[in-house]
Design a protein around this motif. Sequence first.
Motif, PDB file in Angstrom:
ATOM      1  N   LEU A 120      13.093 -14.835 106.411  1.00 26.37           N
ATOM      2  CA  LEU A 120      12.796 -15.465 107.699  1.00 26.37           C
ATOM      3  C   LEU A 120      13.403 -16.868 107.745  1.00 26.37           C
ATOM      4  O   LEU A 120      14.054 -17.247 108.724  1.00 26.37           O
ATOM      5  CB  LEU A 120      11.271 -15.540 107.863  1.00 26.37           C
ATOM      6  N   ILE A 121      13.181 -17.631 106.677  1.00 28.56           N
ATOM      7  CA  ILE A 121      13.732 -18.991 106.655  1.00 28.56           C
ATOM      8  C   ILE A 121      15.241 -18.949 106.487  1.00 28.56           C
ATOM      9  O   ILE A 121      15.975 -19.653 107.169  1.00 28.56           O
ATOM     10  CB  ILE A 121      13.076 -19.818 105.527  1.00 28.56           C
ATOM     11  N   TYR A 122      15.708 -18.075 105.587  1.00 25.33           N
ATOM     12  CA  TYR A 122      17.143 -18.043 105.305  1.00 25.33           C
ATOM     13  C   TYR A 122      17.949 -17.596 106.527  1.00 25.33           C
ATOM     14  O   TYR A 122      19.109 -17.971 106.676  1.00 25.33           O
ATOM     15  CB  TYR A 122      17.422 -17.126 104.117  1.00 25.33           C
ATOM     16  N   SER A 123      17.313 -16.814 107.409  1.00 22.15           N
ATOM     17  CA  SER A 123      18.047 -16.342 108.588  1.00 22.15           C
ATOM     18  C   SER A 123      18.477 -17.515 109.470  1.00 22.15           C
ATOM     19  O   SER A 123      19.331 -17.349 110.338  1.00 22.15           O
ATOM     20  CB  SER A 123      17.201 -15.357 109.385  1.00 22.15           C
ATOM     21  N   GLY A 124      17.902 -18.695 109.238  1.00 20.06           N
ATOM     22  CA  GLY A 124      18.336 -19.884 109.967  1.00 20.06           C
ATOM     23  C   GLY A 124      19.778 -20.267 109.706  1.00 20.06           C
ATOM     24  O   GLY A 124      20.348 -21.074 110.433  1.00 20.06           O
ATOM     25  N   THR A 125      20.385 -19.720 108.655  1.00 22.87           N
ATOM     26  CA  THR A 125      21.789 -20.054 108.395  1.00 22.87           C
ATOM     27  C   THR A 125      22.753 -19.083 109.068  1.00 22.87           C
ATOM     28  O   THR A 125      23.953 -19.311 109.083  1.00 22.87           O
ATOM     29  CB  THR A 125      22.101 -20.029 106.888  1.00 22.87           C
ATOM     30  N   ILE A 126      22.209 -17.984 109.590  1.00 19.56           N
ATOM     31  CA  ILE A 126      23.103 -16.930 110.068  1.00 19.56           C
ATOM     32  C   ILE A 126      23.716 -17.265 111.422  1.00 19.56           C
ATOM     33  O   ILE A 126      24.890 -17.016 111.666  1.00 19.56           O
ATOM     34  CB  ILE A 126      22.342 -15.592 110.142  1.00 19.56           C
ATOM     35  N   PHE A 163      19.587 -23.542 103.810  1.00 17.32           N
ATOM     36  CA  PHE A 163      20.527 -23.579 102.695  1.00 17.32           C
ATOM     37  C   PHE A 163      19.888 -24.199 101.461  1.00 17.32           C
ATOM     38  O   PHE A 163      20.074 -23.728 100.336  1.00 17.32           O
ATOM     39  CB  PHE A 163      21.788 -24.349 103.083  1.00 17.32           C
ATOM     40  N   ALA A 164      19.098 -25.270 101.680  1.00 16.58           N
ATOM     41  CA  ALA A 164      18.444 -25.922 100.553  1.00 16.58           C
ATOM     42  C   ALA A 164      17.489 -24.947  99.857  1.00 16.58           C
ATOM     43  O   ALA A 164      17.436 -24.887  98.623  1.00 16.58           O
ATOM     44  CB  ALA A 164      17.686 -27.159 101.032  1.00 16.58           C
ATOM     45  N   LEU A 165      16.761 -24.154 100.656  1.00 18.40           N
ATOM     46  CA  LEU A 165      15.858 -23.168 100.070  1.00 18.40           C
ATOM     47  C   LEU A 165      16.642 -22.177  99.221  1.00 18.40           C
ATOM     48  O   LEU A 165      16.219 -21.810  98.118  1.00 18.40           O
ATOM     49  CB  LEU A 165      15.106 -22.424 101.183  1.00 18.40           C
ATOM     50  N   PHE A 166      17.790 -21.769  99.718  1.00 17.10           N
ATOM     51  CA  PHE A 166      18.640 -20.847  98.982  1.00 17.10           C
ATOM     52  C   PHE A 166      19.006 -21.423  97.609  1.00 17.10           C
ATOM     53  O   PHE A 166      18.932 -20.736  96.586  1.00 17.10           O
ATOM     54  CB  PHE A 166      19.901 -20.568  99.813  1.00 17.10           C
ATOM     55  N   THR A 284      28.182 -19.443 101.774  1.00 13.75           N
ATOM     56  CA  THR A 284      29.074 -19.022 102.853  1.00 13.75           C
ATOM     57  C   THR A 284      28.530 -19.448 104.191  1.00 13.75           C
ATOM     58  O   THR A 284      29.249 -19.683 105.124  1.00 13.75           O
ATOM     59  CB  THR A 284      29.192 -17.517 102.921  1.00 13.75           C
ATOM     60  N   SER A 285      27.218 -19.528 104.257  1.00 12.65           N
ATOM     61  CA  SER A 285      26.620 -19.726 105.563  1.00 12.65           C
ATOM     62  C   SER A 285      26.510 -21.194 105.909  1.00 12.65           C
ATOM     63  O   SER A 285      26.042 -21.544 106.970  1.00 12.65           O
ATOM     64  CB  SER A 285      25.256 -19.092 105.578  1.00 12.65           C
TER      65      SER A 285
ATOM     66  N   VAL B  22      11.376 -24.209 110.640  1.00 14.37           N
ATOM     67  CA  VAL B  22      12.476 -23.278 110.917  1.00 14.37           C
ATOM     68  C   VAL B  22      12.119 -22.352 112.082  1.00 14.37           C
ATOM     69  O   VAL B  22      12.944 -22.110 112.965  1.00 14.37           O
ATOM     70  CB  VAL B  22      12.837 -22.471 109.653  1.00 14.37           C
ATOM     71  N   VAL B  23      10.877 -21.887 112.114  1.00 17.65           N
ATOM     72  CA  VAL B  23      10.491 -20.985 113.193  1.00 17.65           C
ATOM     73  C   VAL B  23      10.488 -21.713 114.538  1.00 17.65           C
ATOM     74  O   VAL B  23      11.054 -21.234 115.523  1.00 17.65           O
ATOM     75  CB  VAL B  23       9.116 -20.349 112.908  1.00 17.65           C
TER      76      VAL B  23
END
Lengths: 287, 293
Positions: A120-126, A163-166, A284-285, B22-23
Motif C-alpha cells: 500500500l505504501i510502496y504503491s506511492g512510487t508507481i 522509496f525510503a521504506l523500500f 527504478t521507481s 501516504v494514503v
Amino acid sequence: MEKEIKKKHEKNNIFTYRSFIYLFMLIAAIAWITPLYFSFLTAFKSSTDFASQQFYELPTSFAFFQNIAEVFDRYRFDEHVLSSLLYMGGGGTLCIMFACLAGYGIVRLKPKGNFILFMLIYSGTIFPFQMYLIPLFKFYNNVGLYNTRLGIVLVFTAITIPFALFVYRGFFVTIPRAIEDAARIDGAGPFKSFLLVFVPQAAAPTAVVMLFQWSWIWNDLLFGMVLSRSNNVRPIMVALASMSGTGGSSITLQMTGVLITSIPTVILFLTLKKHFIAGMSGATSLK
Amino acid sequence: MRERTKYMWAGYLCVLPALVLVVVLLLIPMLQNLYYSFTSWDCIGVPQWIGLDNYKELLNDSNFFVSFRNTVIWVAATLLLPVLGGLLIAIFIREIKGGNIFKSIIFFPLAISFVSTGIIWMNMFTSNGGVLNGLLSLALGEEVTIRWLTEAPRNTYSMIAAWTWQQTGTNMVLFLMGLTTIPRDPVEAATIDGANKWQSFRYVTVPMLQPITTVVIAQALVNSFKTFDLIYVITRGGPYRSTETLAVTMYRESFTMFRMGYGASIAVVLSVIIIVISGFYVRRQISKDQLYY
C-alpha cells in the motif's frame, strides 16, 4: 616468422582500438565540460561585459559577487533558500523517522497483513506525480494548507516515504533474528529494541535515503509551483525557474543562480557518493 | 500469546504515521484524479460528470497528438543516447587508464537539478549570442544562426541533448557496477576459443549484464515518460506548444488553462503507460525480494 607478424598485427590492432577509445572519451569529456565551463564564465561576467564581449572572452572584472548580491536582492533568494532548507530538514527528517519506523514494524514485528501494508505504501512510487497534482491542489485549498510551509513539508514527506521504506525494509531483513531475541530476553519491548538495537545500525540505509530524498526535495519544481504562490513559501527551484523564459532576468544572473543553488546537492553527492549505487540499483521507481 | 499480540499492535503503530501520510496525500488523491478525469471542471464550480468525453477529446486534440508524439521521441531517444551511450562509456572506461577521471566528468551533472541543467543548456542553445552558435561560427568562419530552440522538431532534439548530458551518468554508473560483477573466466574462455572483442561482448558480456540492463531500461523509460522540469525551464512547451510532452501538457491544461478534468485525463493516460511499462519490472523485483521474507 608468421607468428611474429601476426603478433605485430594484433598489437597494431589493439593500438588503434585503444586510440579510438581515447579519442571517443576525449570528445565526450569535452562535450560534458564545455557547458560547465561557459556556465562559470557567464556567471563571472557583469551584464555589461556579457553584452559587449564575445562569448569566449574572459570578463574584464570579476562580477560574480555583485551578481550573487543582485540575485539575492531581486529574486529573494534568501527567502527561497531558507524555505528549501526547511523543507529538506522537515520533510527529510519526518520521512526518515516514519519510513524507518514503518520498515521496522513491517519486517521485524510482522503484524498480520504486513505485506499488504508494505505494498500500500510502496504503491506511492508507481504513479507519476501528475496523478496527485489536481486533487492535492483542491485539498490544500480546502483545508488551508495551500501556500503554507507546513503543506509543502507534508507533501514532500509523503512523496519521499515509499522509496525510503523500500530502502529500510531491505535493511531490516538483513539483521539476524538472534540480536533481537537477545534484546527481548533482556526485557526490552518492541520500541526499546527499535531505538537501542536497530536505529544505531541504520546508518547506511539512512545515508542512501538522505542522498536521494534531500537532493530530490531541493531540486523539486513541480509541487512547489502547484502548491504555493508567495515568495516566502515557494522553494528555491521555483524561483530559479522563474528567472528563465520571457520577462526573466539576464543570463548572467540566471547562471549565478544555477551555481549557488547547485552547492547543496553537489556537497551531498560528494559526501555520500558511494551510497548512490546502493540506492539506484533498487530504485527504478525513484523520480 | 499476549506477547505476540503486543508485538502485533506495536507493528501497526509503527506503520501508522507513514501509512496515513501516504494514503491521505497520495493514494486518495490518485483515486480522486481518476474521478476528475470523467468530469468537466474549471476549478471553481462543482465537477460535472461527463463520462468518457475527456478521453474522446484527447483522441481528436492535435495538441495532445503533438505532445504524445514528442513523448515517444523523448523515450526512444533516451534509450538510444543516455542508455546505449552510458553502456558504451562504461565499457570504454574499463578499457583505458585514467578511466576514473572520465567517470567523474560524465557523472558530475547528476548532482545538478533539471532546472539548472535547463538554464545551463539555454545558454548553449540561444540562437543569438548562444555558445553553440558562437563555437560553430568560429569553426566555420562565418556567422551561424541556427534556431535550436524555436523550430520544431529541432527544439525537442536540442533538449534531448541537454537531457543526455544530465542522465548518461546514472546509466554509466549502473552499467559499471554490472560489469564489475561479471567474472573474468567466461570472457577469457571465449577469447581462448577464438572470439574477437565484439563476439565476446555480444555473446558473453551482454547476456551476463541482463539483470542490470533491466533496471537501467525500466528506470530510463519511466523517467523519460515523466519529463517535465527541463522542458518547462527551457521552452515552457513552446513555441506554439510544439515541445510539450504529456507531463507538460497536463500541467498546462490544468494550471494555466484551468481545465482540471481534461488535465486529469492526461494524467491518467500517462499513469497507465507508466504502470504498464514498470509493472513488469516491479513484479520481478518484488518476487525476487520475497525470497528473504
